[in-house]
Design a protein around this motif. Structure first.
Motif, PDB file in Angstrom:
ATOM      1  N   PHE A  81      -5.623 -38.938 -43.517  1.00 26.01           N
ATOM      2  CA  PHE A  81      -4.856 -37.984 -42.728  1.00 26.01           C
ATOM      3  C   PHE A  81      -5.139 -36.576 -43.227  1.00 26.01           C
ATOM      4  O   PHE A  81      -5.079 -36.304 -44.420  1.00 26.01           O
ATOM      5  CB  PHE A  81      -3.370 -38.305 -42.848  1.00 26.01           C
ATOM      6  CG  PHE A  81      -2.484 -37.351 -42.131  1.00 26.01           C
ATOM      7  CD1 PHE A  81      -2.561 -37.204 -40.764  1.00 26.01           C
ATOM      8  CD2 PHE A  81      -1.573 -36.588 -42.828  1.00 26.01           C
ATOM      9  CE1 PHE A  81      -1.734 -36.315 -40.097  1.00 26.01           C
ATOM     10  CE2 PHE A  81      -0.745 -35.705 -42.176  1.00 26.01           C
ATOM     11  CZ  PHE A  81      -0.825 -35.572 -40.806  1.00 26.01           C
ATOM     12  N   GLN A  82      -5.462 -35.661 -42.305  1.00 23.31           N
ATOM     13  CA  GLN A  82      -5.740 -34.272 -42.657  1.00 23.31           C
ATOM     14  C   GLN A  82      -4.779 -33.371 -41.873  1.00 23.31           C
ATOM     15  O   GLN A  82      -5.029 -33.023 -40.718  1.00 23.31           O
ATOM     16  CB  GLN A  82      -7.185 -33.924 -42.345  1.00 23.31           C
ATOM     17  CG  GLN A  82      -8.166 -34.719 -43.168  1.00 23.31           C
ATOM     18  CD  GLN A  82      -9.590 -34.400 -42.845  1.00 23.31           C
ATOM     19  OE1 GLN A  82      -9.889 -33.821 -41.808  1.00 23.31           O
ATOM     20  NE2 GLN A  82     -10.482 -34.784 -43.732  1.00 23.31           N
ATOM     21  N   PRO A  83      -3.674 -32.983 -42.507  1.00 25.42           N
ATOM     22  CA  PRO A  83      -2.655 -32.205 -41.798  1.00 25.42           C
ATOM     23  C   PRO A  83      -3.132 -30.822 -41.364  1.00 25.42           C
ATOM     24  O   PRO A  83      -2.641 -30.283 -40.377  1.00 25.42           O
ATOM     25  CB  PRO A  83      -1.505 -32.108 -42.790  1.00 25.42           C
ATOM     26  CG  PRO A  83      -2.098 -32.399 -44.117  1.00 25.42           C
ATOM     27  CD  PRO A  83      -3.279 -33.281 -43.879  1.00 25.42           C
ATOM     28  N   GLY A  84      -4.094 -30.233 -42.066  1.00 28.13           N
ATOM     29  CA  GLY A  84      -4.614 -28.923 -41.671  1.00 28.13           C
ATOM     30  C   GLY A  84      -5.283 -28.979 -40.306  1.00 28.13           C
ATOM     31  O   GLY A  84      -5.130 -28.082 -39.472  1.00 28.13           O
ATOM     32  N   ARG A  85      -6.032 -30.035 -40.063  1.00 24.24           N
ATOM     33  CA  ARG A  85      -6.669 -30.192 -38.755  1.00 24.24           C
ATOM     34  C   ARG A  85      -5.647 -30.450 -37.660  1.00 24.24           C
ATOM     35  O   ARG A  85      -5.835 -30.016 -36.523  1.00 24.24           O
ATOM     36  CB  ARG A  85      -7.680 -31.331 -38.797  1.00 24.24           C
ATOM     37  CG  ARG A  85      -8.898 -30.967 -39.590  1.00 24.24           C
ATOM     38  CD  ARG A  85      -9.964 -32.008 -39.455  1.00 24.24           C
ATOM     39  NE  ARG A  85     -11.145 -31.612 -40.195  1.00 24.24           N
ATOM     40  CZ  ARG A  85     -12.296 -32.215 -40.093  1.00 24.24           C
ATOM     41  NH1 ARG A  85     -12.429 -33.264 -39.301  1.00 24.24           N
ATOM     42  NH2 ARG A  85     -13.327 -31.793 -40.792  1.00 24.24           N
ATOM     43  N   LEU A  86      -4.575 -31.135 -37.994  1.00 25.70           N
ATOM     44  CA  LEU A  86      -3.507 -31.356 -37.022  1.00 25.70           C
ATOM     45  C   LEU A  86      -2.868 -30.038 -36.610  1.00 25.70           C
ATOM     46  O   LEU A  86      -2.675 -29.767 -35.420  1.00 25.70           O
ATOM     47  CB  LEU A  86      -2.454 -32.292 -37.605  1.00 25.70           C
ATOM     48  CG  LEU A  86      -1.206 -32.530 -36.760  1.00 25.70           C
ATOM     49  CD1 LEU A  86      -1.560 -33.267 -35.476  1.00 25.70           C
ATOM     50  CD2 LEU A  86      -0.171 -33.286 -37.539  1.00 25.70           C
ATOM     51  N   VAL A  87      -2.568 -29.193 -37.590  1.00 24.41           N
ATOM     52  CA  VAL A  87      -1.951 -27.890 -37.300  1.00 24.41           C
ATOM     53  C   VAL A  87      -2.901 -27.027 -36.475  1.00 24.41           C
ATOM     54  O   VAL A  87      -2.495 -26.396 -35.498  1.00 24.41           O
ATOM     55  CB  VAL A  87      -1.540 -27.188 -38.620  1.00 24.41           C
ATOM     56  CG1 VAL A  87      -1.102 -25.758 -38.366  1.00 24.41           C
ATOM     57  CG2 VAL A  87      -0.438 -27.969 -39.304  1.00 24.41           C
ATOM     58  N   ALA A  88      -4.177 -26.999 -36.861  1.00 21.61           N
ATOM     59  CA  ALA A  88      -5.150 -26.211 -36.102  1.00 21.61           C
ATOM     60  C   ALA A  88      -5.252 -26.717 -34.669  1.00 21.61           C
ATOM     61  O   ALA A  88      -5.290 -25.923 -33.727  1.00 21.61           O
ATOM     62  CB  ALA A  88      -6.517 -26.275 -36.783  1.00 21.61           C
ATOM     63  N   GLY A  89      -5.275 -28.009 -34.489  1.00 22.30           N
ATOM     64  CA  GLY A  89      -5.348 -28.581 -33.151  1.00 22.30           C
ATOM     65  C   GLY A  89      -4.136 -28.246 -32.307  1.00 22.30           C
ATOM     66  O   GLY A  89      -4.255 -27.962 -31.106  1.00 22.30           O
ATOM     67  N   LEU A  90      -2.962 -28.270 -32.907  1.00 21.00           N
ATOM     68  CA  LEU A  90      -1.745 -27.927 -32.160  1.00 21.00           C
ATOM     69  C   LEU A  90      -1.756 -26.466 -31.706  1.00 21.00           C
ATOM     70  O   LEU A  90      -1.399 -26.164 -30.559  1.00 21.00           O
ATOM     71  CB  LEU A  90      -0.509 -28.209 -33.021  1.00 21.00           C
ATOM     72  CG  LEU A  90      -0.181 -29.675 -33.250  1.00 21.00           C
ATOM     73  CD1 LEU A  90       0.971 -29.807 -34.240  1.00 21.00           C
ATOM     74  CD2 LEU A  90       0.161 -30.360 -31.951  1.00 21.00           C
ATOM     75  N   PHE A  91      -2.174 -25.566 -32.599  1.00 19.53           N
ATOM     76  CA  PHE A  91      -2.201 -24.150 -32.225  1.00 19.53           C
ATOM     77  C   PHE A  91      -3.274 -23.864 -31.183  1.00 19.53           C
ATOM     78  O   PHE A  91      -3.060 -23.058 -30.268  1.00 19.53           O
ATOM     79  CB  PHE A  91      -2.388 -23.265 -33.456  1.00 19.53           C
ATOM     80  CG  PHE A  91      -1.101 -22.900 -34.120  1.00 19.53           C
ATOM     81  CD1 PHE A  91      -0.433 -21.743 -33.767  1.00 19.53           C
ATOM     82  CD2 PHE A  91      -0.542 -23.723 -35.079  1.00 19.53           C
ATOM     83  CE1 PHE A  91       0.761 -21.399 -34.365  1.00 19.53           C
ATOM     84  CE2 PHE A  91       0.651 -23.399 -35.682  1.00 19.53           C
ATOM     85  CZ  PHE A  91       1.318 -22.236 -35.332  1.00 19.53           C
ATOM     86  N   LEU A  92      -4.427 -24.496 -31.287  1.00 20.54           N
ATOM     87  CA  LEU A  92      -5.473 -24.275 -30.289  1.00 20.54           C
ATOM     88  C   LEU A  92      -5.088 -24.897 -28.940  1.00 20.54           C
ATOM     89  O   LEU A  92      -5.430 -24.355 -27.882  1.00 20.54           O
ATOM     90  CB  LEU A  92      -6.808 -24.819 -30.791  1.00 20.54           C
ATOM     91  CG  LEU A  92      -7.384 -24.035 -31.972  1.00 20.54           C
ATOM     92  CD1 LEU A  92      -8.649 -24.723 -32.495  1.00 20.54           C
ATOM     93  CD2 LEU A  92      -7.680 -22.601 -31.601  1.00 20.54           C
TER      94      LEU A  92
END
Length: 73
Positions: A6-17
Motif C-alpha cells: 500500500f502506497q498512501p502517497g499515490r492514493l492522495v495524489a490520485g484523489l487530488f488529480l
C-alpha cells in the motif's frame, strides 16, 4: 494476500488529480464556471500533500523494520 504494498502517497495524489479533473469536467460541461488558474493550487497542494504522506509512510515503514521481535542473542 496483497499483490503490492500500500502506497498512501499515490492514493492522495490520485484523489487530488481526480478532483482537478472533476473541476475541469464540471467547467467544460457548463455546471459551473472555473477560472483557468484555479487548478494550480489544487494540483500543487495535492502533490505536496502526497509527498509528505509518502515520506511519513516511508519513515514509519523504516522504523517498523528496525524493531526486533525479541532479544538478540
Amino acid at each position: 494476500m496483497l499483490r503490492h504494498e500500500f502506497q498512501p502517497g499515490r492514493l492522495v495524489a490520485g484523489l487530488f488529480l481526480t478532483a482537478a479533473g472533476t473541476v475541469f469536467a464540471g467547467d467544460a460541461g457548463g455546471l459551473w464556471e472555473t477560472p483557468w488558474f484555479a487548478i494550480v493550487p489544487l494540483v500543487a497542494g495535492g502533490l505536496l500533500l502526497a509527498g509528505v504522506t509518502g515520506g511519513v509512510a516511508r519513515a514509519i515503514r523504516r522504523r517498523g523494520g528496525r524493531r526486533s521481535g525479541g532479544e538478540s542473542g
